[in-house]
Design a protein around this motif. Sequence first.
Motif, short mmCIF file in Angstrom:
data_model
loop_
_atom_site.label_atom_id
_atom_site.label_comp_id
_atom_site.label_asym_id
_atom_site.label_seq_id
_atom_site.Cartn_x
_atom_site.Cartn_y
_atom_site.Cartn_z
N ARG A 1 37.39 74.04 -2.62
CA ARG A 1 38.06 72.91 -1.95
C ARG A 1 37.11 72.21 -1.00
O ARG A 1 37.10 70.98 -0.92
N ILE A 2 36.30 72.97 -0.26
CA ILE A 2 35.36 72.38 0.68
C ILE A 2 34.32 71.56 -0.07
O ILE A 2 34.03 70.42 0.30
N ALA B 1 34.58 70.25 -3.03
CA ALA B 1 35.22 69.10 -3.67
C ALA B 1 35.48 67.99 -2.65
O ALA B 1 35.27 66.81 -2.94
N SER B 2 35.93 68.35 -1.43
CA SER B 2 36.19 67.32 -0.43
C SER B 2 34.87 66.72 0.07
O SER B 2 34.80 65.52 0.34
N GLY C 1 33.83 64.28 -2.48
CA GLY C 1 34.63 63.06 -2.37
C GLY C 1 34.16 62.16 -1.24
O GLY C 1 34.09 60.94 -1.38
N ILE C 2 33.80 62.77 -0.11
CA ILE C 2 33.30 61.99 1.03
C ILE C 2 31.97 61.33 0.68
O ILE C 2 31.75 60.16 0.98
#
Length: 111
Positions: free
Chosen positions: A13-14, A16-17, A20-21
């Motif tokens: 999750r980290i 992936a985020s 995205g950023i």
Amino acid sequence: MNSQATPAGAETRISASLAGILTLWSSSVGKKVVMAATGVLLVGFVVVHMIGNLKIYMGEEAFNHYAVWLREAGSPFLFPEQGLWMARVALLGAVGLHILAAWQLSRMSWT
């Protein structure tokens, strides 16, 4: 075995985020969002700074009270002047991001 190891899903999750950023930052829309957000922050600083400086016309006591408040902002949770230094660092970061995004947007428009 380490009892404080990160769960396998948390790292995914980290990353992936973070991806995205970085994807948002690499687009012109992302840079414009950063410029807008930092611009609002900087204009807000100018307005609050102006209001604080206008307290000089309310008398010495009001201006001194404002100066003490600046040094003790967040006092039960922060050390004296720590909130002021956090604000300074945030404003410098906002100026840096604003300039960087503007420069990169200009470079993107040239190509």
